[in-house]
Motif scaffolding. Structure first.
Motif, PDB file in Angstrom:
ATOM      1  N   LYS A 222       0.811  -1.213   0.000  1.00 17.19           N
ATOM      2  CA  LYS A 222       0.000   0.000   0.000  1.00 17.19           C
ATOM      3  C   LYS A 222       0.844   1.264   0.000  1.00 17.19           C
ATOM      4  O   LYS A 222       0.321   2.372   0.038  1.00 17.19           O
ATOM      5  CB  LYS A 222      -0.944  -0.004   1.208  1.00 17.19           C
ATOM      6  CG  LYS A 222      -1.981  -1.123   1.171  1.00 17.19           C
ATOM      7  CD  LYS A 222      -2.904  -1.055   2.370  1.00 17.19           C
ATOM      8  CE  LYS A 222      -3.955  -2.148   2.325  1.00 17.19           C
ATOM      9  NZ  LYS A 222      -4.871  -2.098   3.502  1.00 17.19           N
ATOM     10  N   GLY A 223       2.152   1.095  -0.026  1.00 17.27           N
ATOM     11  CA  GLY A 223       3.029   2.251  -0.023  1.00 17.27           C
ATOM     12  C   GLY A 223       3.317   2.794   1.357  1.00 17.27           C
ATOM     13  O   GLY A 223       3.891   3.885   1.497  1.00 17.27           O
ATOM     14  N   ASN A 224       2.928   2.038   2.386  1.00 16.15           N
ATOM     15  CA  ASN A 224       3.183   2.453   3.757  1.00 16.15           C
ATOM     16  C   ASN A 224       4.435   1.772   4.293  1.00 16.15           C
ATOM     17  O   ASN A 224       4.936   0.800   3.716  1.00 16.15           O
ATOM     18  CB  ASN A 224       1.990   2.106   4.642  1.00 16.15           C
ATOM     19  CG  ASN A 224       0.733   2.845   4.219  1.00 16.15           C
ATOM     20  OD1 ASN A 224       0.796   4.013   3.839  1.00 16.15           O
ATOM     21  ND2 ASN A 224      -0.404   2.169   4.263  1.00 16.15           N
ATOM     22  N   HIS A 225       4.916   2.260   5.420  1.00 21.41           N
ATOM     23  CA  HIS A 225       6.091   1.677   6.052  1.00 21.41           C
ATOM     24  C   HIS A 225       5.869   0.187   6.306  1.00 21.41           C
ATOM     25  O   HIS A 225       4.872  -0.217   6.902  1.00 21.41           O
ATOM     26  CB  HIS A 225       6.361   2.393   7.373  1.00 21.41           C
ATOM     27  CG  HIS A 225       7.461   1.783   8.191  1.00 21.41           C
ATOM     28  ND1 HIS A 225       8.790   1.887   7.853  1.00 21.41           N
ATOM     29  CD2 HIS A 225       7.407   1.045   9.334  1.00 21.41           C
ATOM     30  CE1 HIS A 225       9.519   1.251   8.756  1.00 21.41           C
ATOM     31  NE2 HIS A 225       8.707   0.736   9.656  1.00 21.41           N
ATOM     32  N   ALA A 226       6.791  -0.650   5.834  1.00 18.15           N
ATOM     33  CA  ALA A 226       6.692  -2.088   6.049  1.00 18.15           C
ATOM     34  C   ALA A 226       7.088  -2.415   7.480  1.00 18.15           C
ATOM     35  O   ALA A 226       8.115  -1.941   7.970  1.00 18.15           O
ATOM     36  CB  ALA A 226       7.604  -2.826   5.074  1.00 18.15           C
ATOM     37  N   SER A 227       6.277  -3.209   8.145  1.00 20.15           N
ATOM     38  CA  SER A 227       6.519  -3.507   9.557  1.00 20.15           C
ATOM     39  C   SER A 227       7.856  -4.207   9.787  1.00 20.15           C
ATOM     40  O   SER A 227       8.438  -4.120  10.865  1.00 20.15           O
ATOM     41  CB  SER A 227       5.384  -4.372  10.110  1.00 20.15           C
ATOM     42  OG  SER A 227       5.296  -5.601   9.399  1.00 20.15           O
ATOM     43  N   ILE A 228       8.372  -4.872   8.768  1.00 19.90           N
ATOM     44  CA  ILE A 228       9.645  -5.577   8.907  1.00 19.90           C
ATOM     45  C   ILE A 228      10.831  -4.633   8.854  1.00 19.90           C
ATOM     46  O   ILE A 228      11.941  -4.974   9.275  1.00 19.90           O
ATOM     47  CB  ILE A 228       9.775  -6.659   7.814  1.00 19.90           C
ATOM     48  CG1 ILE A 228      10.874  -7.654   8.173  1.00 19.90           C
ATOM     49  CG2 ILE A 228      10.037  -6.033   6.445  1.00 19.90           C
ATOM     50  CD1 ILE A 228      10.966  -8.835   7.251  1.00 19.90           C
ATOM     51  N   SER A 229      10.643  -3.414   8.364  1.00 19.67           N
ATOM     52  CA  SER A 229      11.734  -2.471   8.154  1.00 19.67           C
ATOM     53  C   SER A 229      12.084  -1.713   9.432  1.00 19.67           C
ATOM     54  O   SER A 229      11.208  -1.171  10.110  1.00 19.67           O
ATOM     55  CB  SER A 229      11.346  -1.480   7.049  1.00 19.67           C
ATOM     56  OG  SER A 229      12.385  -0.568   6.795  1.00 19.67           O
ATOM     57  N   VAL A 230      13.360  -1.659   9.753  1.00 17.91           N
ATOM     58  CA  VAL A 230      13.831  -0.962  10.951  1.00 17.91           C
ATOM     59  C   VAL A 230      13.514   0.530  10.874  1.00 17.91           C
ATOM     60  O   VAL A 230      13.631   1.143   9.804  1.00 17.91           O
ATOM     61  CB  VAL A 230      15.356  -1.168  11.119  1.00 17.91           C
ATOM     62  CG1 VAL A 230      15.933  -0.194  12.137  1.00 17.91           C
ATOM     63  CG2 VAL A 230      15.657  -2.596  11.532  1.00 17.91           C
ATOM     64  N   THR A 231      13.094   1.102  11.985  1.00 15.40           N
ATOM     65  CA  THR A 231      12.878   2.540  12.105  1.00 15.40           C
ATOM     66  C   THR A 231      14.135   3.166  12.700  1.00 15.40           C
ATOM     67  O   THR A 231      14.616   2.700  13.737  1.00 15.40           O
ATOM     68  CB  THR A 231      11.670   2.830  13.004  1.00 15.40           C
ATOM     69  OG1 THR A 231      10.496   2.280  12.403  1.00 15.40           O
ATOM     70  CG2 THR A 231      11.476   4.324  13.202  1.00 15.40           C
ATOM     71  N   SER A 232      14.673   4.199  12.043  1.00 15.11           N
ATOM     72  CA  SER A 232      15.958   4.729  12.496  1.00 15.11           C
ATOM     73  C   SER A 232      16.209   6.121  11.926  1.00 15.11           C
ATOM     74  O   SER A 232      15.685   6.481  10.870  1.00 15.11           O
ATOM     75  CB  SER A 232      17.088   3.794  12.046  1.00 15.11           C
ATOM     76  OG  SER A 232      18.357   4.388  12.225  1.00 15.11           O
ATOM     77  N   THR A 233      17.053   6.880  12.616  1.00 14.66           N
ATOM     78  CA  THR A 233      17.496   8.177  12.101  1.00 14.66           C
ATOM     79  C   THR A 233      18.351   8.015  10.856  1.00 14.66           C
ATOM     80  O   THR A 233      18.587   8.979  10.133  1.00 14.66           O
ATOM     81  CB  THR A 233      18.320   8.930  13.161  1.00 14.66           C
ATOM     82  OG1 THR A 233      19.424   8.109  13.565  1.00 14.66           O
ATOM     83  CG2 THR A 233      17.479   9.268  14.381  1.00 14.66           C
ATOM     84  N   ALA A 234      18.836   6.807  10.601  1.00 14.27           N
ATOM     85  CA  ALA A 234      19.698   6.570   9.448  1.00 14.27           C
ATOM     86  C   ALA A 234      18.927   6.429   8.143  1.00 14.27           C
ATOM     87  O   ALA A 234      19.502   6.570   7.058  1.00 14.27           O
ATOM     88  CB  ALA A 234      20.544   5.316   9.669  1.00 14.27           C
ATOM     89  N   VAL A 235      17.615   6.140   8.192  1.00 14.24           N
ATOM     90  CA  VAL A 235      16.840   5.888   6.971  1.00 14.24           C
ATOM     91  C   VAL A 235      16.855   7.131   6.078  1.00 14.24           C
ATOM     92  O   VAL A 235      16.559   8.235   6.528  1.00 14.24           O
ATOM     93  CB  VAL A 235      15.383   5.501   7.295  1.00 14.24           C
ATOM     94  CG1 VAL A 235      14.606   5.243   6.003  1.00 14.24           C
ATOM     95  CG2 VAL A 235      15.344   4.271   8.179  1.00 14.24           C
ATOM     96  N   VAL A 236      17.209   6.929   4.798  1.00 10.93           N
ATOM     97  CA  VAL A 236      17.278   8.033   3.849  1.00 10.93           C
ATOM     98  C   VAL A 236      16.121   7.988   2.852  1.00 10.93           C
ATOM     99  O   VAL A 236      15.518   9.010   2.544  1.00 10.93           O
ATOM    100  CB  VAL A 236      18.626   8.017   3.092  1.00 10.93           C
ATOM    101  CG1 VAL A 236      18.664   9.087   2.002  1.00 10.93           C
ATOM    102  CG2 VAL A 236      19.779   8.222   4.070  1.00 10.93           C
ATOM    103  N   LEU A 237      15.793   6.799   2.338  1.00 12.24           N
ATOM    104  CA  LEU A 237      14.781   6.675   1.297  1.00 12.24           C
ATOM    105  C   LEU A 237      14.115   5.303   1.422  1.00 12.24           C
ATOM    106  O   LEU A 237      14.746   4.331   1.835  1.00 12.24           O
ATOM    107  CB  LEU A 237      15.450   6.807  -0.077  1.00 12.24           C
ATOM    108  CG  LEU A 237      14.561   6.906  -1.313  1.00 12.24           C
ATOM    109  CD1 LEU A 237      13.742   8.191  -1.293  1.00 12.24           C
ATOM    110  CD2 LEU A 237      15.408   6.851  -2.584  1.00 12.24           C
ATOM    111  N   SER A 238      12.832   5.227   1.042  1.00 15.64           N
ATOM    112  CA  SER A 238      12.088   3.971   1.153  1.00 15.64           C
ATOM    113  C   SER A 238      11.637   3.488  -0.219  1.00 15.64           C
ATOM    114  O   SER A 238      11.352   4.291  -1.112  1.00 15.64           O
ATOM    115  CB  SER A 238      10.873   4.148   2.066  1.00 15.64           C
ATOM    116  OG  SER A 238      11.274   4.431   3.391  1.00 15.64           O
TER     117      SER A 238
END
Length: 373
Positions: A222-238
């Protein structure tokens, strides 16, 4: 990385072998027939790849896949895999990175450069005219870490790779790896790495967490944050990271879920930008990808989506102001959050406050004087 077994259903699925490596859950042993594969690649429609390919297909760009090797004999990859290197010491390998006992590297290569846009069968990569430089640093999902990965990165840069796809993550930093990444970025190479998957990681892994790396987070269907993906200040692009179909060893196909898939897709996007704008520095390539991203979550950059969701067509066409000459690190990859303490008042605010205090004091004195009079 440890193995994890899980049964996944996919059209025409047969025997299943599931591995977890740097964020890919793969299904191998699927039938070699490619008729159904393109329809299963939902991320192509999500990213409007058809229109993106009318603009560019990645010609002239070499993407190094630092991984488990690549099956150069796969029909969807045939003729696209350069002679690479094998740093694993595996005596069963055919050498030069053109063999893959794990399937992970082959899947990444397919997402980047697989297939033919003029055909509706088989896998189609984001940059199908790019070439893949296989750098084999792991066997059966177990990466060499440290020296092996560092050596692979340095070798790929020396061979002229313009983009590095590192779809793996380590929970611990390594100084030699950090130096290799820094040197690659200084050599005008776009370095893309996955932030890692939950629950294996609770923070961004390395090298994704190093400054300057285009750290990839994941999106669901659906274009939303995938629950498997880590949440972090390092994330630049999805980018898409759930139920992603790609190439597998032995001429087959697999389905993957994890930030590995997002990493390869973004690496393909970087290849398109570098091909369309051949004189654009690596930092500007990253800037263009982030500046044209579709903002998701809270306005501006956030720890789930980074600067937003990959927007291929906009990245290829939009007018994007260049980075400032003295660009802060956060313009490419946000540094970890720190406690900066209470905000300091600005000089103008101090001046205004002082004027207001003097005015109030003068008024009070005048009132007191006239009352006494």
């Amino acid at each position: 990385m440890k193995y994890r077994r899980q049964i996944i259903r996919l059209a025409l699925a047969a025997s299943f072998v599931v591995t977890l490596t740097g964020g890919l859950i793969g299904v191998s042993g699927l039938p070699a027939k490619a008729d159904w594969v393109r329809d299963q690649q939902w991320h192509l429609r999500s990213l409007d790849v058809t229109n993106a390919h009318r603009l560019n297909r990645g010609a002239g760009i070499t993407v190094a896949v630092v991984d488990s090797g690549v099956d150069a004999k796969h029909p969807d990859l045939f003729g696209k895999i350069l002679q690479g290197i094998d740093l694993t010491g595996d005596t069963t390998s055919e050498g030069r990175g053109q063999n893959d006992l794990d399937g992970h590297g082959t899947a990444m290569a397919g997402l980047i450069a697989g297939g033919n846009p003029s055909s509706d069968k088989g896998v189609l990569g984001i940059a199908p005219d790019a070439r893949i430089l296989p750098v084999r640093v792991k066997v059966h999902g177990i990466d060499l870490g440290g020296t092996g990965l560092e050596s692979g990165i340095r070798w790929a840069v020396a061979q002229g790779a313009q983009v590095l796809c590192i779809a793996m993550a380590d929970s611990q930093s390594d100084e030699s790896l950090r130096t290799a990444i820094t040197d690659a970025i200084s050599s005008n190479v776009v370095v893309v790495a996955g932030v890692g998957n939950r629950p294996m990681f609770d923070h961004a892994g390395f090298p994704a967490a190093y400054p300057g790396v285009l750290a990839a987070g994941g999106l669901d269907r659906k274009g939303n944050h995938a629950s498997i993906s880590v949440t972090s200040t390092a994330v630049v692009l999805s980018a898409p990271a759930v139920d992603i179909v790609s190439t597998d060893t032995g001429g087959g196909y697999r389905q993957g879920t994890g930030t590995s898939d997002a990493t390869a897709i973004i690496a393909g996007a970087a290849a398109l930008i570098r091909s369309r704008y051949p004189n654009m520095p690596a930092a500007e390539v990253v800037h263009r990808l982030t500046a044209t991203a579709i903002d998701k979550g809270p306005p501006g950059r956030d720890d789930q989506y980074g600067y937003g969701a990959l927007n291929l067509v906009a990245a290829l066409t939009a007018t994007v102001p260049p980075l400032p000459t003295q660009a802060p690190t956060a313009a490419v990859a946000p540094p970890p959050e720190t406690d900066a303490g209470p905000a300091r008042p600005r000089p103008l605010m101090i001046l205004l406050a002082g004027c207001a205090l003097l005015t109030i004091t003068a008024a009070a004195a005048a009132i007191f004087y006239f009352r006494r009079a």
